[in-house]
Design an enzyme around this catalytic site. Sequence first.
Site, PDB file in Angstrom:
ATOM      1  N   LYS A  93       0.373  -1.423  -0.052  1.00  0.00           N
ATOM      2  CA  LYS A  93       0.082  -0.051   0.495  1.00  0.00           C
ATOM      3  C   LYS A  93       0.584   1.346   0.021  1.00  0.00           C
ATOM      4  O   LYS A  93       2.428   1.183   0.288  1.00  0.00           O
ATOM      5  CB  LYS A  93      -1.038  -0.544   1.614  1.00  0.00           C
ATOM      6  CG  LYS A  93      -2.133  -1.174   1.405  1.00  0.00           C
ATOM      7  CD  LYS A  93      -3.042  -1.113   2.416  1.00  0.00           C
ATOM      8  CE  LYS A  93      -4.046  -1.598   2.756  1.00  0.00           C
ATOM      9  NZ  LYS A  93      -4.807  -1.686   1.617  1.00  0.00           N
ATOM     10  N   ARG A 124     -10.384 -11.148   2.036  1.00  0.00           N
ATOM     11  CA  ARG A 124     -11.287 -12.554   1.794  1.00  0.00           C
ATOM     12  C   ARG A 124      -9.936 -14.018   2.467  1.00  0.00           C
ATOM     13  O   ARG A 124     -11.041 -14.477   1.487  1.00  0.00           O
ATOM     14  CB  ARG A 124     -11.635 -11.909   0.412  1.00  0.00           C
ATOM     15  CG  ARG A 124     -10.561 -11.662  -0.712  1.00  0.00           C
ATOM     16  CD  ARG A 124     -11.248 -11.317  -1.847  1.00  0.00           C
ATOM     17  NE  ARG A 124     -11.225  -9.989  -1.857  1.00  0.00           N
ATOM     18  CZ  ARG A 124     -11.342  -8.989  -2.865  1.00  0.00           C
ATOM     19  NH1 ARG A 124     -12.170  -9.535  -3.894  1.00  0.00           N
ATOM     20  NH2 ARG A 124     -11.427  -7.925  -2.344  1.00  0.00           N
TER      21      ARG A 124
HETATM   22  N1  BES Z   1      -7.779  -3.823   4.609  1.00  0.00           N
HETATM   23  C1  BES Z   1      -8.926  -3.239   3.358  1.00  0.00           C
HETATM   24  C2  BES Z   1      -9.612  -2.932   2.515  1.00  0.00           C
HETATM   25  C3  BES Z   1      -9.718  -1.137   3.379  1.00  0.00           C
HETATM   26  C4  BES Z   1      -9.568   0.122   2.430  1.00  0.00           C
HETATM   27  C5  BES Z   1     -10.078  -1.275   4.477  1.00  0.00           C
HETATM   28  C6  BES Z   1      -9.869   1.220   3.686  1.00  0.00           C
HETATM   29  C7  BES Z   1     -10.289   0.465   5.054  1.00  0.00           C
HETATM   30  C8  BES Z   1     -10.195   1.431   4.173  1.00  0.00           C
HETATM   31  C9  BES Z   1      -8.447  -4.584   1.948  1.00  0.00           C
HETATM   32  O1  BES Z   1      -7.323  -5.464   2.709  1.00  0.00           O
HETATM   33  C10 BES Z   1      -7.983  -4.095   0.433  1.00  0.00           C
HETATM   34  O2  BES Z   1      -6.789  -3.681   0.554  1.00  0.00           O
HETATM   35  N2  BES Z   1      -8.933  -4.056   0.322  1.00  0.00           N
HETATM   36  C11 BES Z   1      -8.283  -3.509  -1.462  1.00  0.00           C
HETATM   37  C12 BES Z   1      -8.754  -5.188  -2.369  1.00  0.00           C
HETATM   38  C13 BES Z   1      -8.060  -4.572  -3.653  1.00  0.00           C
HETATM   39  C14 BES Z   1      -6.681  -5.164  -3.932  1.00  0.00           C
HETATM   40  C15 BES Z   1      -9.052  -5.442  -4.866  1.00  0.00           C
HETATM   41  C16 BES Z   1      -8.755  -2.381  -1.660  1.00  0.00           C
HETATM   42  O3  BES Z   1     -10.086  -2.078  -1.343  1.00  0.00           O
HETATM   43  O4  BES Z   1      -8.143  -1.810  -2.528  1.00  0.00           O
HETATM   44 MN    MN Z   2      -5.712  -5.134   2.034  1.00  0.00          MN
END
Ligand code: BES
Ligand code: MN
Length: 505
Positions: A271, A345
């Site tokens: 990230k 997931r």
């Molecule tokens: N934990 C994150 C989702 C999230 C984002 C929670 C912002 C709270 C605030 C999750 O694990 C994630 O990173 N999801 C990705 C999925 C994507 C790679 C398909 C996302 O939402 O960008």
């Molecule tokens: Mn994530």
Amino acid sequence: MNFELKTLDLAGAAALKCDALVVLVTANFKPGADALSNQVALALKAGDLQSKPGKLLALYRPMGAQCGRAVLVGAGDGAPKQVRQALMAAMGALRSGAAGEKKLVVCFATEPSAQAVQVAVSTLADASYLYTTTKPKAAADAVTLGRVTLAVPLADTVKSALTQAFTQAVATVAGVEMAKEWANRPANHATPTLLAQAARSLSRLPKISCEVLGPKEVAKLGMGSFMAVAQGSEQPLRFIVLTYSGAAKTQAPTVLVGKGITFDTGGISLKPAAEMDEMKYDMGGAASVLGVFRALAELKPAINVVGLIPTCENMPGGRALKPGDVVTSMSGQTIEVLNTDAEGRLILCDALTYAERFKPRAVVDIATLTGACVVALGHVRSGLFSASDELAQQLLAAGEASLDLCWRMPLDDEYAEGLKSNFADVANIGGRMGGAITAAKFLQRFAGKFEWAHLDVAGTAWKSGAAKGATGRPVGLLLEFLLATQVTKVVAKTRTRKTSLAGQA
Ligand code: BES
Ligand code: MN
Ligand code: ZN
């Protein structure tokens, strides 16, 4: 904080010794003969006070009352949302004053609904919550509420409903505060091991037991997907199994599954740095499950509930999962990991498969799953996904009743198109569009053997900005949902009896 509910009219509330008195004035307010009533009536007449929600008038040692300060505040028509608005305004006004409010009396000038009482308790608790675990000085500097007395003038007929709502609300506060505490803790103070310890200590409470599985047991179960996420971290994974047994063993449990990523760096699909600190709340779903169990132990309803928490860190590292890796889930389905940041997931799917052994009445998973859900619904409503209209309806209703709102999202099969993989049964991401839904479609593949719903709380479990911190959501929604299953049963019984009596006549 300590809550108590007392049956008192305005005159009675004014006679209570306290640091501050808040009077909730609704549009249908009818003054009694006492001094405080009179003052409220005069202020309303003069236009210095309005019943519009949040409009307020602050007084200092009003005559005939035993309080230090008083805030008269408009509560509109007394609807829960308006009571919440009124109390947030009143608490804001009190906080800006010089004196601290150790003992607070909140008095409804007109008879409130059970839901309004419930909302009053949660709003007051929210307004006075303070995180101190890694900032102990905050406690020394703040003047926190010690005791809150809710004064309600009420007819005997509604007394039991109000008392029940009040009891539920106070237990919910304990659950919400536990959820907030764990979601607020930084990842170095909330490792999978520490989270499991917190779960274990819940088993000291009535009717709760807890089992914690480590890497060896999880490997034996074949949770290859969950293990793959954990493998990049030095912190060992934990799989937490909580049970609340309030009813006969024959009664099928509701299973709650909480995402417990104690820190989400994204893994090799790293990230960006900005706001990455907030990914410590990626175990908000898990924290809400802990909170629900905390409250269940207090309320002791006649239901059975199982809580499952897969918990680990999502880290990059020499051993970490790589984009393109194919893992085998406990269900036997193979998964191509196209993005290691779609890790939630990957841990939930194995927990869903594990849930099958409980032959559940329903399974609800709670997860800070996608940024896409935050884009879709913002911070107001959680995303609700379920193929079952009945289950969806129950969760929506529970959200409305607790003012812990959610919104139903679609699950058309077309949304699963993007999850196809040339190298595995399924890929862990779809396209860029509809990301909250493709995530839900992924989970749905592992939830074929029971009624299932998924709550995406990425936008609702946390507040950014100045008031940055955990919200404790959706503990309120989940408790309301679980308790309603018990109530429905009683109602159903009464109904059958009535029908059969009618039949005899
Ligand atoms: N934990 C994150 C989702 C999230 C984002 C929670 C912002 C709270 C605030 C999750 O694990 C994630 O990173 N999801 C990705 C999925 C994507 C790679 C398909 C996302 O939402 O960008
Ligand atoms: Mn994530
Ligand atoms: Zn995550």
